[in-house]
Design an enzyme around this catalytic site. Structure first.
Site, short mmCIF file in Angstrom:
data_model
loop_
_atom_site.label_atom_id
_atom_site.label_comp_id
_atom_site.label_asym_id
_atom_site.label_seq_id
_atom_site.Cartn_x
_atom_site.Cartn_y
_atom_site.Cartn_z
N ASP A 31 86.68 -10.29 -30.63
CA ASP A 31 88.12 -10.39 -30.34
C ASP A 31 88.95 -9.55 -31.31
OD1 ASP A 31 90.37 -11.33 -28.99
OD2 ASP A 31 89.72 -13.41 -29.02
N ASP B 9 94.84 -12.22 -21.51
CA ASP B 9 93.97 -13.23 -20.90
C ASP B 9 94.22 -13.44 -19.41
OD1 ASP B 9 93.21 -13.43 -23.47
OD2 ASP B 9 93.69 -15.56 -23.70
C1 GAL Z 1 91.73 -14.35 -26.86
C2 GAL Z 1 90.76 -13.85 -25.82
C3 GAL Z 1 90.34 -15.03 -24.97
C4 GAL Z 1 89.71 -16.08 -25.85
C5 GAL Z 1 90.67 -16.49 -26.95
C6 GAL Z 1 90.02 -17.42 -27.95
O1 GAL Z 1 92.07 -13.29 -27.68
O2 GAL Z 1 91.38 -12.87 -25.06
O3 GAL Z 1 89.43 -14.59 -23.97
O4 GAL Z 1 88.51 -15.57 -26.39
O5 GAL Z 1 91.11 -15.36 -27.67
O6 GAL Z 1 90.90 -17.77 -28.98
#
Ligand code: GAL
Length: 495
Positions: free
Chosen positions: A233, A302
């Protein structure tokens, strides 16, 4: 810039009730909810990503909205970026200013991943039993036989601090009493693979340890545990490791790219090949350099279980189809089938588009709650065969079905080739049932002359033989999927 503009326009009507704890609530291009549940505050991590964090952990932050550009009409409660985004360089010793140029493994990741991930189903509320339940359901529901392979653990699996002696990330013993290695062993015993999550910043989006500056020790730890897939991430990036502007095309030396390349190199030094997913939210022109760093890369913020998410990510992705190849996949984010209030037609479109655009397909729901209709969608043999074709990797691409056809956003008509032949996919983007027509002559690879057998990939049955054009009636937001075969008249043998 261009992508950002399209994203905003496309999302303009996207409104959802409220973000979930730890969920996204703002950032460039984000048009989902900008409000968080009581006790949670929408906190800007960087210009691309704001997230609902527990209010107590960010109560000292002042409320600003300059970093994110929500375009819903909902009131934003966005707060300033957390202090970790400006972590001093003294805490970053060990991070090289350039990264080795080693690429991702070619032993894995040739085809887009098929699997499951905890995030869309459970957020941070995860534990060993939920992960193992999904793994067992892969077997009992026939998903393993259909090709689903990866069982992936997302954010929130570790303790808040590394082991002070070894420096390793420590699995949360309350959530994972057998450790991640214990879960990995059980997943492997089912003939499946396991994935885990980390972050190319100082902390994950939910505040657990990130891997920036600890790439080697974390890659070695994942290797010891038997990890097969890493989602990486982009939260909590120190200021000196952020790009001040979108890097130019193909910039594999941007700060963003180098952060990810550090982990590519660390993974390459391990014995176990790892499929590497760059969760970089479509920033830094990742589609230009992602193939040199990982096997797949996120194209957006997301996903949400909404029709507007599905259409907007298709609109974005069709601008970057040339990035798709073996070992090189645009990631349209994890599946929302089974979540929210998507109609069954919207769920068919969700699955079909991810298949014909060759995105990783990671299911994101409690598998035990899937209906037989939903299972039939995600196990559809012919769409999965198109997605997992090991000979022809090219995704289906938009085409103009007839000279008078109106342009839509996203496009409605797609054609592409698989080992089985030529396919046509049609999305009804309108809100009512509609008839959609295409001329065979407009489909690349078909001559347009003679008779064509139209085969329905959803039912697995031939519909009939047609000449010149074919029309189909589609429910609102549904997608048709066809294999088109030319039927040459058999000549009687000469005497
Ligand atoms: C976001 C990511 C999501 C999930 C989330 C967890 O940045 O896009 O898919 O992994 O973090 O905190």
């Amino acid at each position: 810039m261009f992508c950002t503009t399209v994203f905003v326009l496309t999302f303009a009507s996207y409104v959802v009730a409220q973000s979930t704890p730890w969920g996204q609530c703002g950032g460039t291009g984000w048009t989902g909810s900008t409000t968080c549940p009581t006790g949670w505050a929408c906190t800007a991590m960087n210009p691309y990503y704001s997230q609902c964090l527990q209010a107590t952990s960010s109560s000292s932050l002042s409320t600003v909205s300059s970093l994110s550009s929500p375009v819903t009409s909902e009131p934003a409660t966005t707060t300033a970026p957390r202090s970790s985004t400006s972590t001093s360089t003294s805490t970053l010793t060990g991070i090289a200013g350039t990264a080795p140029t080693v690429g991702p493994s070619k032993k894995v990741g040739k085809l887009p991943a098929l699997g499951w991930n905890t995030w869309n189903a459970y957020g941070c509320d995860i534990d060993e039993s939920k992960v193992l339940a999904a793994a067992n359901q892969f077997v009992s529901l026939g998903l393993k036989d259909a090709g689903y392979e990866y069982v992936n653990i997302d954010d929130c699996w570790s303790e808040m601090s590394r082991d002070p002696t070894t420096g390793r990330i420590v699995p949360d013993p309350a959530k994972f009493p057998d450790g991640i290695s214990g879960v990995a062993m059980q997943v492997h015993n089912l003939g499946l693979k396991i994935g885990v999550y980390s972050d190319a910043g100082t902390a994950t989006c939910a505040g657990f340890p990130g891997s920036l500056g600890n790439e080697n020790i974390d890659a070695a730890t994942f290797n010891d545990w038997g990890i097969d897939y890493l989602k990486y991430d982009n939260c909590n990036v120190p200021g000196n490791w952020s790009d001040s502007a979108t890097p130019p095309d193909n910039d594999c030396n941007s700060n963003s790219a180098i952060r990810y390349r550090q982990m590519t190199a660390a993974l390459a030094a391990q014995s176990r090949p790892v499929q590497f997913n760059l969760c970089i939210w479509g920033t830094a022109n990742v589609w230009d350099w992602g193939v040199r760093v990982g096997h797949s890369w996120r194209m957006s913020g997301d996903a949400g279980p909404t029709w507007s998410y599905i259409t907007s990510i298709i609109s974005i992705n069709v601008q970057h189809l040339s990035s798709i190849d073996f070992f090189s996949h645009n990631d349209m984010d994890m599946m929302e089938i089974g979540n929210g209030a998507l109609t069954i037609q919207e769920q068919r479109t969700h699955f079909a588009a991810w298949s014909f655009l060759k995105s990783p397909i990671l299911l994101g729901t409690d598998l035990s709650k899937l209906s037989s209709d939903q299972l039939a969608i995600i196990k559809n043999k012919e769409l999965l065969a198109f997605h997992q074709d090991s000979v022809i990797v090219t995704p289906a691409a938009p085409f103009t079905p007839s000279p008078s056809a109106p342009a839509t956003n996203p496009p409605e008509f797609y054609a592409g080739e698989s080992s089985k032949g030529i396919h046509v996919f049609i999305i009804n983007t309108s809100n009512t049932t509609a008839t959609k027509t295409f001329n065979f002559a407009n489909v690349e690879g078909l001559s347009g002359r003679g008779l064509f057998t139209v085969h329905d990939m959803w039912t697995g049955k031939d519909i009939g033989k047609f000449s010149r054009s074919y029309s189909t009636r589609l429910d609102a937001h549904d997608t048709a999927a066809f294999l088109i075969e030319s039927t040459k008249k058999k000549r009687s043998p000469r005497t």
